[in-house]
Design an enzyme around this catalytic site. Structure first.
Site, PDB file in Angstrom:
ATOM      1  CE1 TYR A 136      -2.893   2.866   0.573  1.00  0.00           C
ATOM      2  CE2 TYR A 136      -3.799   1.993   2.681  1.00  0.00           C
ATOM      3  CZ  TYR A 136      -3.844   2.972   1.517  1.00  0.00           C
ATOM      4  OH  TYR A 136      -4.973   3.857   2.086  1.00  0.00           O
ATOM      5  CE  LYS A 164      -5.910   1.394  -0.872  1.00  0.00           C
ATOM      6  NZ  LYS A 164      -6.704   1.395   0.407  1.00  0.00           N
ATOM      7  CB  VAL A 206      -8.037  -0.729  -3.311  1.00  0.00           C
ATOM      8  CG1 VAL A 206      -8.460  -0.956  -1.716  1.00  0.00           C
ATOM      9  CG2 VAL A 206      -7.153  -2.066  -3.872  1.00  0.00           C
TER      10      VAL A 206
END
Length: 306
Positions: A136, A164, A206
């Site tokens: 992330y 992400k 996401v």
């Protein structure tokens, strides 16, 4: 389960009762709505999931409950946001034990690790789990950027497979694709840049407002994938005022209010968060009300899945 890092993966909210315990009934209602809409994975314990307020037992319950609900239809992924490498390794092992299919990982919390420290942190966790990992990368909120040079080191481990992408720099999609091709899958992590990211080559999204509007979110993804760009843009333009509720310090409260409006959530948050009040609440409710009044008729996007 091998994870195909693509499609819409909701970063789901954690549901609480009025007594501040896990509301597994409403949680199940929401997860079932996500599955019915055609999402491609479920992500637990992110920012929207109020992970910093959850204890280890609650995280374990959420993983086990979600695994039971999805019954292998989509991967179950849990976020790891720990202060120590030791704690992150333990969290990864527990997630695997509980039946999670993959991990989303933030850099170390609190301590602003340097590049070398951040790379070693991720690598040590990856070496201690068989689960596939999505890094992330959100330097805006978490103050540590995972650079392309750092990813060069990280992808030497086979189970570090995706990012992400939340840098807010849309050109980073192209940089990653130019550098790594398909070796590093890209999922957009910013709702207000999602369609743009997908059109520039991101593999998935996401999503946040998907928690309240799962069908509209998946429709945008499937339409753009099928080349029906104008239809995807039309829904996205309708969606944007709602999506902007996600890029706000009160995103959890905002999105939970939207979940109430669509009947698949409650407003309960865990302190120190508090429900919105006054003008702030009024403004958010107005955005949600306007969205519901103009909610578009969706095409049969599920028939496009192939």
């Amino acid at each position: 389960m091998t994870i195909d890092w693509k499609g819409v993966m909701p970063a789901v909210t954690t549901k609480f009762t009025d007594k501040d315990t896990l509301d597994l009934s409403m949680f199940t209602t929401n997860i079932e709505a996500q599955l019915s809409a055609g999402v491609h994975g479920i992500i637990l314990g992110g920012t929207l999931g109020e992970a910093s307020t959850l204890n280890n037992a609650e995280k374990s319950i959420l993983v086990k409950t979600t695994v039971e609900i999805v019954k292998g239809k989509v991967p179950v992924i849990i976020n790891i946001a720990e202060q120590s490498t030791k704690g992150a390794i333990e969290a990864a092992k527990k997630a695997e034990e509980d039946g999670a299919n993959g991990l989303m990982m933030l850099p170390p919390m609190r301590y602003k690790a340097g590049d070398r420290e951040t790379v070693v942190y991720f690598k040590e966790v990856a070496k201690n789990t068989d689960l596939p990992i999505m890094i992330y990368n959100n330097p805006v909120d978490y103050k540590i950027e995972v650079t392309l040079e750092m990813f060069e080191e990280l992808i030497k481990l086979d189970n570090i497979q995706a990012v992400k992408e939340s840098t807010r720099d849309i050109s980073n999609i192209t940089r990653i694709k130019n550098r790594f091709g398909d070796r590093l899958k890209i999922l957009s992590g910013v709702d207000t840049l999602a369609l743009e990211s997908l059109l520039m080559g991101a593999d998935g999204w996401v999503a946040g407002l998907v928690c309240a509007f799962p069908e509209e979110t998946v429709a945008i993804y499937e339409l753009q994938k099928a080349g029906r760009i104008k239809e995807a843009i039309a829904i996205y333009r309708w969606f944007l005022p709602l999506l902007e509720l996600d890029i706000n310090p009160k995103l959890v409260q905002n999105i939970k209010l939207a979940e109430v409006a669509t009947g698949i959530g409650t407003e309960n948050v865990r302190a120190p968060r508090l429900p919105l009040i006054g003008e702030e609440r009024k403004n958010v409710l107005q955005i949600i009300e306007n969205g519901l009044k103009t909610r578009p008729m969706l095409p049969d996007y599920k028939s496009l899945v192939g």
